[in-house]
Motif scaffolding. Structure first.
Motif, PDB file in Angstrom:
ATOM      1  N   TYR A 299      40.688  29.331  35.363  1.00 26.26           N
ATOM      2  CA  TYR A 299      40.394  30.657  35.918  1.00 26.26           C
ATOM      3  C   TYR A 299      40.403  30.612  37.452  1.00 26.26           C
ATOM      4  N   GLN A 300      39.751  29.611  38.012  1.00 24.95           N
ATOM      5  CA  GLN A 300      39.699  29.505  39.472  1.00 24.95           C
ATOM      6  C   GLN A 300      41.093  29.365  40.074  1.00 24.95           C
ATOM      7  N   PHE A 301      41.934  28.587  39.427  1.00 17.67           N
ATOM      8  CA  PHE A 301      43.297  28.431  39.915  1.00 17.67           C
ATOM      9  C   PHE A 301      44.082  29.733  39.748  1.00 17.67           C
ATOM     10  N   ALA A 302      43.936  30.386  38.610  1.00 20.44           N
ATOM     11  CA  ALA A 302      44.622  31.668  38.379  1.00 20.44           C
ATOM     12  C   ALA A 302      44.187  32.693  39.423  1.00 20.44           C
ATOM     13  N   TRP A 303      42.901  32.700  39.736  1.00 21.34           N
ATOM     14  CA  TRP A 303      42.409  33.639  40.751  1.00 21.34           C
ATOM     15  C   TRP A 303      42.995  33.295  42.119  1.00 21.34           C
ATOM     16  N   SER A 304      43.115  32.009  42.428  1.00 19.74           N
ATOM     17  CA  SER A 304      43.662  31.623  43.734  1.00 19.74           C
ATOM     18  C   SER A 304      45.125  32.054  43.869  1.00 19.74           C
ATOM     19  N   VAL A 305      45.837  32.138  42.762  1.00 22.31           N
ATOM     20  CA  VAL A 305      47.236  32.571  42.792  1.00 22.31           C
ATOM     21  C   VAL A 305      47.319  34.102  42.833  1.00 22.31           C
ATOM     22  N   THR A 306      46.511  34.770  42.019  1.00 22.72           N
ATOM     23  CA  THR A 306      46.630  36.228  41.873  1.00 22.72           C
ATOM     24  C   THR A 306      45.731  37.019  42.815  1.00 22.72           C
ATOM     25  N   LYS A 307      44.624  36.433  43.240  1.00 19.09           N
ATOM     26  CA  LYS A 307      43.619  37.124  44.060  1.00 19.09           C
ATOM     27  C   LYS A 307      43.140  38.401  43.369  1.00 19.09           C
ATOM     28  N   ASP A 308      43.066  38.359  42.050  1.00 14.67           N
ATOM     29  CA  ASP A 308      42.706  39.522  41.251  1.00 14.67           C
ATOM     30  C   ASP A 308      41.920  39.027  40.036  1.00 14.67           C
ATOM     31  N   GLU A 309      40.634  39.379  39.975  1.00 12.47           N
ATOM     32  CA  GLU A 309      39.770  38.858  38.920  1.00 12.47           C
ATOM     33  C   GLU A 309      40.250  39.221  37.513  1.00 12.47           C
ATOM     34  N   PRO A 310      40.501  40.518  37.220  1.00  6.07           N
ATOM     35  CA  PRO A 310      40.952  40.846  35.860  1.00  6.07           C
ATOM     36  C   PRO A 310      42.299  40.196  35.512  1.00  6.07           C
ATOM     37  N   LEU A 311      43.199  40.137  36.487  1.00  5.39           N
ATOM     38  CA  LEU A 311      44.492  39.520  36.233  1.00  5.39           C
ATOM     39  C   LEU A 311      44.322  38.019  35.967  1.00  5.39           C
ATOM     40  N   ALA A 312      43.457  37.381  36.713  1.00 11.04           N
ATOM     41  CA  ALA A 312      43.189  35.949  36.492  1.00 11.04           C
ATOM     42  C   ALA A 312      42.597  35.725  35.103  1.00 11.04           C
TER      43      ALA A 312
ATOM     44  N   ARG B 103      49.931  28.414  36.473  1.00 10.36           N
ATOM     45  CA  ARG B 103      50.745  28.891  37.609  1.00 10.36           C
ATOM     46  C   ARG B 103      51.876  29.788  37.135  1.00 10.36           C
ATOM     47  N   ASN B 104      52.613  29.331  36.122  1.00  7.38           N
ATOM     48  CA  ASN B 104      53.735  30.118  35.614  1.00  7.38           C
ATOM     49  C   ASN B 104      53.269  31.460  35.050  1.00  7.38           C
ATOM     50  N   LEU B 105      52.174  31.440  34.291  1.00  2.00           N
ATOM     51  CA  LEU B 105      51.644  32.691  33.729  1.00  2.00           C
ATOM     52  C   LEU B 105      51.172  33.630  34.839  1.00  2.00           C
ATOM     53  N   ALA B 106      50.547  33.083  35.870  1.00  2.00           N
ATOM     54  CA  ALA B 106      50.062  33.913  36.978  1.00  2.00           C
ATOM     55  C   ALA B 106      51.228  34.534  37.738  1.00  2.00           C
ATOM     56  N   LEU B 107      52.263  33.747  38.008  1.00  2.00           N
ATOM     57  CA  LEU B 107      53.428  34.284  38.714  1.00  2.00           C
ATOM     58  C   LEU B 107      54.137  35.349  37.883  1.00  2.00           C
ATOM     59  N   ASP B 108      54.238  35.118  36.576  1.00  2.00           N
ATOM     60  CA  ASP B 108      54.832  36.134  35.698  1.00  2.00           C
ATOM     61  C   ASP B 108      54.015  37.418  35.731  1.00  2.00           C
ATOM     62  N   ALA B 109      52.698  37.281  35.699  1.00  2.00           N
ATOM     63  CA  ALA B 109      51.817  38.456  35.725  1.00  2.00           C
ATOM     64  C   ALA B 109      51.970  39.215  37.046  1.00  2.00           C
ATOM     65  N   LEU B 110      52.084  38.487  38.138  1.00  2.00           N
ATOM     66  CA  LEU B 110      52.284  39.145  39.438  1.00  2.00           C
ATOM     67  C   LEU B 110      53.622  39.872  39.492  1.00  2.00           C
ATOM     68  N   ARG B 111      54.657  39.259  38.929  1.00  2.00           N
ATOM     69  CA  ARG B 111      55.976  39.915  38.900  1.00  2.00           C
ATOM     70  C   ARG B 111      55.926  41.185  38.056  1.00  2.00           C
ATOM     71  N   ARG B 112      55.275  41.109  36.898  1.00  2.00           N
ATOM     72  CA  ARG B 112      55.163  42.296  36.051  1.00  2.00           C
ATOM     73  C   ARG B 112      54.384  43.393  36.769  1.00  2.00           C
ATOM     74  N   ARG B 113      53.303  43.016  37.447  1.00  2.00           N
ATOM     75  CA  ARG B 113      52.511  44.008  38.174  1.00  2.00           C
ATOM     76  C   ARG B 113      53.337  44.649  39.283  1.00  2.00           C
ATOM     77  N   SER B 114      54.114  43.835  39.997  1.00  2.00           N
ATOM     78  CA  SER B 114      54.959  44.360  41.060  1.00  2.00           C
ATOM     79  C   SER B 114      55.984  45.350  40.496  1.00  2.00           C
TER      80      SER B 114
END
Length: 167
Positions: A20-33, A66-77
């Protein structure tokens, strides 16, 4: 307790907080992490044994996060860009259109979609309304991309055969 369940429990105990901490550091978004970590454990639940065969369990966990977080950021974008486009077009949506579907046509479309086999209906929904790529749908449903493309095509063909009903 089956070995897969025991493995998942151990992985969750060992990695949930740091994932979770790593996902948050990538996304900077609590629910997304949180969604990323949930996705991680869903992915692990599908193939918990794969992680035990990895050279480094920890490295594999963080690579997946990392891969899941980047995918989530791309989908959000992508969603945000679509929302921006829609916001520009929004006033037009409320203007009456001569070709706007009637309530009867909407009901017929709903019935036509409901008549499709679930596997085709799911793919059409995920692709058209959730804007997932065939690759993403394949990962979600654990199917090959070609299978997803075929189900989409067959579903659209079945809808086209009902075109006379929808007209």
């Amino acid at each position: 307790m089956p070995s897969t369940e025991a493995t998942l429990i151990r992985l969750h105990a060992d990695y949930a907080i740091s994932a979770y901490q790593f996902a948050w550091s990538v996304t900077k978004d609590e629910p997304l992490a949180q969604d990323v970590v949930q996705g991680l454990f869903l992915k692990l639940a599908r193939d918990a044994d794969a992680i035990t065969s990895a050279q480094s369990e920890r490295a594999m966990i963080f690579t997946l996060v990392r891969n899941l977080a980047l995918d989530a950021l791309r989908r959000r974008s992508t969603r945000e860009k679509a929302l921006d486009r829609w916001a520009e077009e929004l006033p037009e949506w409320f203007e009456p259109h001569a070709d706007a579907p009637t309530e009867d046509q909407r009901l017929l479309l709903t019935a036509a979609l409901a008549a499709l086999p679930e596997d085709q209906r799911s793919v059409i929904h995920l692709h058209l309304w959730e804007e997932l790529s065939f690759r993403e749908i394949g990962e979600l449903l654990d199917l090959r991309t070609q299978t997803i493309a075929s189900r989409y095509r067959y579903g659209l063909e079945k809808l086209r055969t009902q075109k006379h009903i929808l007209a």
